[in-house]
Design a protein around this motif. Structure first.
Motif, mmCIF file in Angstrom:
data_model
loop_
_atom_site.group_PDB
_atom_site.id
_atom_site.type_symbol
_atom_site.label_atom_id
_atom_site.label_comp_id
_atom_site.label_asym_id
_atom_site.label_seq_id
_atom_site.Cartn_x
_atom_site.Cartn_y
_atom_site.Cartn_z
ATOM 1 N N LEU A 1 0.820 -1.208 0.000
ATOM 2 C CA LEU A 1 0.000 0.000 0.000
ATOM 3 C C LEU A 1 0.856 1.260 0.000
ATOM 4 C CD1 LEU A 1 -2.985 1.023 0.291
ATOM 5 C CD2 LEU A 1 -2.549 1.088 2.745
ATOM 6 N N ILE A 2 1.969 1.227 0.707
ATOM 7 C CA ILE A 2 2.858 2.389 0.798
ATOM 8 C C ILE A 2 3.682 2.567 -0.469
ATOM 9 C CG2 ILE A 2 4.919 3.273 1.961
ATOM 10 C CD1 ILE A 2 3.867 2.129 4.526
ATOM 11 N N THR A 3 4.203 1.480 -1.006
ATOM 12 C CA THR A 3 5.185 1.595 -2.091
ATOM 13 C C THR A 3 4.580 1.589 -3.491
ATOM 14 O OG1 THR A 3 5.532 -0.804 -2.046
ATOM 15 C CG2 THR A 3 7.014 0.563 -0.715
ATOM 16 N N GLU A 4 3.462 0.958 -3.676
ATOM 17 C CA GLU A 4 2.913 0.825 -5.032
ATOM 18 C C GLU A 4 2.566 2.168 -5.678
ATOM 19 O OE1 GLU A 4 2.225 -1.279 -8.436
ATOM 20 O OE2 GLU A 4 3.208 -1.914 -6.604
ATOM 21 N N PRO A 5 2.011 3.155 -4.963
ATOM 22 C CA PRO A 5 1.749 4.445 -5.634
ATOM 23 C C PRO A 5 3.003 5.118 -6.174
ATOM 24 C CG PRO A 5 0.528 4.326 -3.583
ATOM 25 C CD PRO A 5 1.436 3.132 -3.619
ATOM 26 N N ARG B 1 5.962 1.871 -13.717
ATOM 27 C CA ARG B 1 5.323 0.710 -14.326
ATOM 28 C C ARG B 1 4.556 1.115 -15.585
ATOM 29 N NH1 ARG B 1 5.568 -3.689 -11.407
ATOM 30 N NH2 ARG B 1 5.391 -2.955 -9.275
ATOM 31 N N LEU B 2 3.811 2.213 -15.496
ATOM 32 C CA LEU B 2 3.047 2.701 -16.645
ATOM 33 C C LEU B 2 3.972 3.152 -17.772
ATOM 34 C CD1 LEU B 2 0.238 4.736 -14.846
ATOM 35 C CD2 LEU B 2 0.032 2.511 -15.967
ATOM 36 N N LEU B 3 5.071 3.808 -17.423
ATOM 37 C CA LEU B 3 6.027 4.244 -18.431
ATOM 38 C C LEU B 3 6.635 3.055 -19.169
ATOM 39 C CD1 LEU B 3 7.569 6.751 -19.569
ATOM 40 C CD2 LEU B 3 9.332 6.227 -17.881
ATOM 41 N N CYS B 4 7.028 2.042 -18.425
ATOM 42 C CA CYS B 4 7.618 0.851 -19.052
ATOM 43 C C CYS B 4 6.588 0.110 -19.901
ATOM 44 C CB CYS B 4 8.188 -0.072 -17.977
ATOM 45 S SG CYS B 4 9.677 0.568 -17.193
ATOM 46 N N ASP B 5 5.343 0.032 -19.422
ATOM 47 C CA ASP B 5 4.299 -0.636 -20.200
ATOM 48 C C ASP B 5 3.941 0.139 -21.458
ATOM 49 O OD1 ASP B 5 4.182 -2.709 -18.407
ATOM 50 O OD2 ASP B 5 2.421 -1.943 -17.340
ATOM 51 N N ARG B 6 3.899 1.455 -21.341
ATOM 52 C CA ARG B 6 3.511 2.274 -22.484
ATOM 53 C C ARG B 6 4.488 2.142 -23.647
ATOM 54 N NH1 ARG B 6 1.601 8.530 -22.581
ATOM 55 N NH2 ARG B 6 1.306 8.608 -24.811
ATOM 56 N N TRP C 1 8.915 -1.412 -22.805
ATOM 57 C CA TRP C 1 10.252 -1.723 -22.316
ATOM 58 C C TRP C 1 10.211 -2.922 -21.385
ATOM 59 C CZ3 TRP C 1 11.166 3.968 -20.524
ATOM 60 C CH2 TRP C 1 11.381 4.766 -21.645
ATOM 61 N N PHE C 2 11.235 -3.722 -21.428
ATOM 62 C CA PHE C 2 11.454 -4.823 -20.496
ATOM 63 C C PHE C 2 10.327 -5.852 -20.504
ATOM 64 C CE2 PHE C 2 13.223 -0.880 -18.580
ATOM 65 C CZ PHE C 2 14.545 -1.134 -18.842
ATOM 66 N N GLN C 3 9.727 -6.070 -21.643
ATOM 67 C CA GLN C 3 8.686 -7.090 -21.757
ATOM 68 C C GLN C 3 9.325 -8.467 -21.681
ATOM 69 O OE1 GLN C 3 5.401 -6.529 -21.885
ATOM 70 N NE2 GLN C 3 5.726 -4.329 -21.795
ATOM 71 N N ILE D 1 11.589 -4.666 -13.238
ATOM 72 C CA ILE D 1 12.436 -3.526 -13.581
ATOM 73 C C ILE D 1 11.845 -2.195 -13.099
ATOM 74 C CG2 ILE D 1 13.490 -2.246 -15.492
ATOM 75 C CD1 ILE D 1 14.816 -4.935 -14.950
ATOM 76 N N PRO D 2 10.540 -1.947 -13.218
ATOM 77 C CA PRO D 2 10.009 -0.680 -12.677
ATOM 78 C C PRO D 2 10.283 -0.518 -11.182
ATOM 79 C CG PRO D 2 8.412 -1.645 -14.148
ATOM 80 C CD PRO D 2 9.509 -2.653 -13.975
ATOM 81 N N PHE D 3 10.264 -1.610 -10.439
ATOM 82 C CA PHE D 3 10.602 -1.571 -9.017
ATOM 83 C C PHE D 3 12.043 -1.112 -8.822
ATOM 84 C CE2 PHE D 3 12.122 -3.469 -5.091
ATOM 85 C CZ PHE D 3 11.100 -3.170 -4.201
ATOM 86 N N LEU D 4 12.944 -1.668 -9.618
ATOM 87 C CA LEU D 4 14.355 -1.295 -9.523
ATOM 88 C C LEU D 4 14.590 0.148 -9.977
ATOM 89 C CD1 LEU D 4 15.987 -4.565 -10.874
ATOM 90 C CD2 LEU D 4 15.854 -3.799 -8.507
#
Length: 93
Positions: free
Chosen positions: A46-50, A56-61, A64-66, A72-75
């Motif tokens: 709950l704290i970290t996901e926002p 995550r959205l940037l990489c998905d859009r 990247w990194f599929q 990778i978005p976490f890193l």
């Protein structure tokens, strides 16, 4: 004015450090089967996901990194928070 800036920067750096510790806790709990389903795991999520969602959205859009087995978005979030913290400490403190 310098004292107010110092206090604000220290609070922001403290907030970032707490986020980094929470992300570390989330990463460690992800290694265990019951870790993410526990109350602590839910709290850390709950704290970290926002903070992670924009990366995550940037990489998905951009696609990247599929197919990479590492989150990778976490890193990237972890790296960005660490860099912001260091920059704030060097420039303002």
């Amino acid at each position: 004015m310098a004292q107010i800036t110092y206090v604000l920067v220290r609070l922001i750096v403290l907030f970032i450090e707490v986020l980094l510790i929470a992300m570390l806790g989330r990463a460690v709990l992800s290694w265990f089967t019951m870790g993410e389903e526990s109350a602590l795991g839910n709290f850390l999520y709950l704290i970290t996901e926002p903070v992670i969602v924009p990366f995550r959205l940037l990489c998905d859009r951009f696609g990247w990194f599929q197919g990479v087995p590492v989150d990778i978005p976490f890193l990237l979030t972890n790296l960005a928070l660490a860099v912001i913290s260091v920059i704030l400490e060097v420039v303002y403190l």
